[in-house]
Design an enzyme around this catalytic site. Structure first.
Site, PDB file in Angstrom:
ATOM      1  N   GLY A  43       0.896  -1.222  -0.035  1.00  0.00           N
ATOM      2  CA  GLY A  43      -0.073   0.077   0.137  1.00  0.00           C
ATOM      3  C   GLY A  43       0.694   1.124  -0.059  1.00  0.00           C
ATOM      4  O   GLY A  43       1.939   1.348   0.556  1.00  0.00           O
TER       5      GLY A  43
ATOM      6  N   GLY B 194       1.625   5.237   1.103  1.00  0.00           N
ATOM      7  CA  GLY B 194       1.378   6.053   2.476  1.00  0.00           C
ATOM      8  C   GLY B 194       2.614   5.581   3.337  1.00  0.00           C
ATOM      9  O   GLY B 194       2.766   6.431   4.580  1.00  0.00           O
ATOM     10  N   HIS B 195       3.642   5.016   2.681  1.00  0.00           N
ATOM     11  CA  HIS B 195       4.545   4.518   3.439  1.00  0.00           C
ATOM     12  C   HIS B 195       6.098   5.045   2.641  1.00  0.00           C
ATOM     13  O   HIS B 195       7.165   4.807   3.204  1.00  0.00           O
ATOM     14  CB  HIS B 195       4.886   2.988   3.614  1.00  0.00           C
ATOM     15  CG  HIS B 195       3.727   2.463   4.083  1.00  0.00           C
ATOM     16  ND1 HIS B 195       3.320   2.688   5.368  1.00  0.00           N
ATOM     17  CD2 HIS B 195       2.871   1.320   3.659  1.00  0.00           C
ATOM     18  CE1 HIS B 195       2.182   2.069   5.608  1.00  0.00           C
ATOM     19  NE2 HIS B 195       1.878   1.068   4.607  1.00  0.00           N
TER      20      HIS B 195
ATOM     21  N   HIS C 202       0.286   0.794   9.797  1.00  0.00           N
ATOM     22  CA  HIS C 202      -1.045   1.592   9.270  1.00  0.00           C
ATOM     23  C   HIS C 202      -1.740   2.122  10.718  1.00  0.00           C
ATOM     24  O   HIS C 202      -3.115   2.374  10.441  1.00  0.00           O
ATOM     25  CB  HIS C 202      -2.005   0.384   8.787  1.00  0.00           C
ATOM     26  CG  HIS C 202      -1.235  -0.296   7.526  1.00  0.00           C
ATOM     27  ND1 HIS C 202      -0.517  -1.477   7.838  1.00  0.00           N
ATOM     28  CD2 HIS C 202      -0.956   0.107   6.479  1.00  0.00           C
ATOM     29  CE1 HIS C 202      -0.037  -1.981   6.913  1.00  0.00           C
ATOM     30  NE2 HIS C 202      -0.176  -1.076   5.791  1.00  0.00           N
TER      31      HIS C 202
END
Lengths: 329, 329
Positions: free
Chosen positions: B53, B55-56, B215
Site C-alpha cells: 500500500g 502511504g509509507h 497502518h
C-alpha cells in the site's frame, strides 16, 4: 505537546549527541555546538560556514561534508547561534565564507563573528540569503527572509570551493545563486517549539497560512484550505511575479516539506509544479523533493526556484557527501 | 483533514505523476501503477520487485534503482497492490525475487502474481518480511508484521543481485537478513488516510501507542507519554528480548520517522539508541536516521536492528542509486 524528546531544555544537546553518534564523517563539538567535517579543515581551500537556529533539520548540519559546508553552527531551537560558535568553526585555510539566512539575530551574530575572525587575521566574506518573496520586514527580519535558497547556495558555492576557487569567487557565486533564487511557503498547520509547548499560531481546520515563514512568522494572508494544484499555482505565481522566467530558461526546483508533511504529498505537489513549468516552457533541469529546510512539525510545503546557468548546474552535479545530500561519492 | 492533495481519490495517481516527473532514472507506468528503473531490465541479473500500500514513502518506489529494487508496485493508500501490477513489473532476466511485507492482502496478491509469472515460465522466489516484534496476528496480519527490515532486505539482497548472484542465493540472503532483523514502533499521534479524513484511532494528549503498526494497527499497550530515553529503552528491550545481542556483535540500526516526526527528534532518539548499545558493547556498524518507511503523517518512531555478518555489511556498503538511498554512485 507530543514530542520525542527528553526535555525541552536538552533538545539541542541531545540531538547533537545523536548527530555525533550517527555520522562518522562529521565531528561534533558538543561544548561549542559546532558540527564540522571530520579530519580537520581542507588545507588551501575556502571553507563555507553556516548556521542558524535549530528546528530546520537537516539544515545546516546535514549539509556538512565534502563538497558542501565545512561547518555548521546550530543555535537553540529557532534561536540564533552566538558569535563564539562561528569563531570556533573558523579555520585559517584560504578564507571563510559565512552563509547567513536573513534574520536579524543571525545577521548580527555572524557580523560580530566576522569582525572577531578578522582580528585574528582570517579573511571572511558573507553571503546573505534573502529569497523568500512572501513578505518584507517580517517578525524577525528586516528585508526578505532567507529560506530554501540556502540549500542551493551551500551546494553550489560549496562545490566551487571544493574545486579550489578563491574566496572572492566563491562568495560572488553564492550571491549570484541567491539573487537567482526565489521561495514561497504555505503552512497547513503551525509548529510547536519544545520551549513553548503549544503551536506558535492558530489555524482553523479549514485554513492555511499563505507565505508563512520558517518559524511560523505570518505570511501574506490567511486563506481557506485549497487543493494542492491551487496552493502550488499561487506559490509559483508569487515566485514568477518576482522573477519572470521565460520559455527555455533552465532552473533548479526544490519542493520542500516543512517537517510534518508526508513525502507522498510532496510528490503530489511536485506533479503540479512540473505541470506549471511545462505549460510555460521553463525547464526544470534538476530537482529536490523532500525535507531539506523544515520548521519542526509544521505541515506544509515551500517551493524554491533558482534560474540556473551552466556553471551552477555543473556545480550542482559535482560530488557531494553529506548526511542529507549525497551523490557521486 | 489537512492534506496537500487534490482529492482523496487521486492521491496515488498524482503522486506517481510527481515521481515520474522528478526522477529521470525511474520509469513510471501510470496505467499499471508500476515504478521501474529507467532503461529496462538488467540483462542476466535477478530482479527484485516489491510493493504494498502507499502511504509509507519513500518505501517502496524510493528504493527503485541500481543496487536495490528493479521495480515497485504501489497500491492505493494502505491497500495492497493487485497481482496484475506485479506481473507487469516482472521481467524475464535471471528470475525474480518478490519482497513482501507480511500483511494478508500483500501475501495473497504476490502469491497469485508468482503463480501467473510461473505460468509464463518466469522463476519467482519470495522473501517474506516479518520483523515487527510488537504483536502477532494483528489487524491485517497473520503472524508478525513486516516493517523496517524491508529496507535492509531490499538494500542487501539488491546489492547481491547487482553483483550477479543467482535467484536462490539472493532469496536466501534476503531471508537471512529478515531473520536477523527486529523492529518496534511507538506512535505519538495517529495517522489520517485521505479516504477516511480523520485519524485512524484516538490518542489523548498525554498518551502514546506502544508497538504500533505502520497502518496505525494497535500495538501492545497504550501508555502515558514518556521521554525519548524511555521510549527508546522499552523499544530496544522488546527487540533484544526477542533476539539477544551480545558484546562484540555487529549491527545495522535504523531510527525511522513515521512521517510526522521532525528530524531533530530522530537524532535525539538516535543518541539514546547509541547509548543503549554502548552500554551493552554491541556495535552499531552502520546506521540510518530519517524517514524511510512512514505511516503518512503519524508522529513517532520505529527502531530496526539487524545483526549483520560481514557479507551483509559489505553489501550494505555497495553502491546504490535510488531517490531515497544513494551512495557510491
Amino acid at each position: 505537546m507530543k514530542k520525542l524528546i527528553n526535555s525541552p531544555d536538552t533538545v539541542l544537546a541531545d540531538a547533537l549527541a545523536g548527530i555525533s553518534a550517527a555520522h562518522s564523517n562529521q565531528s561534533v563539538d558538543t561544548q561549542t555546538c559546532v558540527i564540522t567535517r571530520a579530519g580537520g579543515p581542507s588545507v588551501g581551500k575556502v571553507a563555507l560556514i553556516s548556521g542558524g537556529g535549530s528546528g530546520h533539520e537537516p539544515l545546516h548540519g546535514g549539509f556538512v561534508g565534502a563538497g558542501m559546508l565545512h561547518a555548521a553552527c546550530p543555535g537553540e531551537v529557532f534561536t540564533s547561534p552566538v558569535p563564539d560558535q562561528m569563531v570556533a568553526a573558523v579555520n585559517g585555510g584560504a578564507g571563510v565564507v559565512f552563509i547567513v539566512k536573513n534574520y536579524t539575530g543571525d545577521v548580527m551574530n555572524f557580523q560580530m563573528a566576522a569582525e572577531l575572525a578578522a582580528d585574528d587575521g582570517i579573511e571572511v566574506a558573507t553571503v546573505l540569503v534573502d529569497d523568500d518573496v512572501a513578505v518584507k520586514d517580517s517578525t524577525w527580519t528586516a528585508g526578505r527572509r532567507g529560506t530554501g535558497a540556502t540549500v542551493f547556495v551551500e551546494k553550489i558555492a560549496g562545490a566551487f570551493a571544493e574545486q579550489g576557487a578563491g574566496l572572492g569567487e566563491v562568495a560572488e557565486l553564492g550571491r549570484r545563486v541567491n539573487a537567482a533564487s526565489r521561495s514561497f511557503a504555505v503552512a497547513l498547520t503551525a509548529c510547536t517549539t519544545p520551549a513553548a509547548g503549544k503551536p506558535g499560531f492558530e489555524l482553523a481546520e479549514d485554513e492555511m497560512e499563505v507565505g508563512v515563514g520558517i518559524h511560523g512568522e505570518p505570511g501574506r494572508s490567511r486563506e481557506k484550505l485549497e487543493p494542492a494544484s491551487a496552493i502550488v499555482a499561487r506559490s509559483l505565481d508569487a515566485i514568477f511575479a518576482d522573477q519572470p522566467l521565460a520559455a527555455g530558461d533552465e532552473t533548479i526546483v526544490m519542493v520542500n516539506g516543512l517537517g510534518g508533511t508526508p513525502l507522498i504529498e510532496l510528490y503530489v505537489a511536485y506533479a503540479e509544479v512540473a505541470k506549471y513549468f511545462a505549460e510555460r516552457g521553463v525547464r526544470i533541469a534538476r530537482n529536490l523533493v523532500g525535507n531539506y529546510i523544515t520548521s519542526l512539525d509544521m505541515a506544509g510545503v515551500s517551493l524554491t526556484v533558482c534560474k540556473a546557468d551552466e556553471q551552477m548546474l555543473a556545480l550542482w552535479d559535482a560530488p557531494v557527501n553529506t548526511p542529507a545530500l549525497r551523490w557521486g561519492a
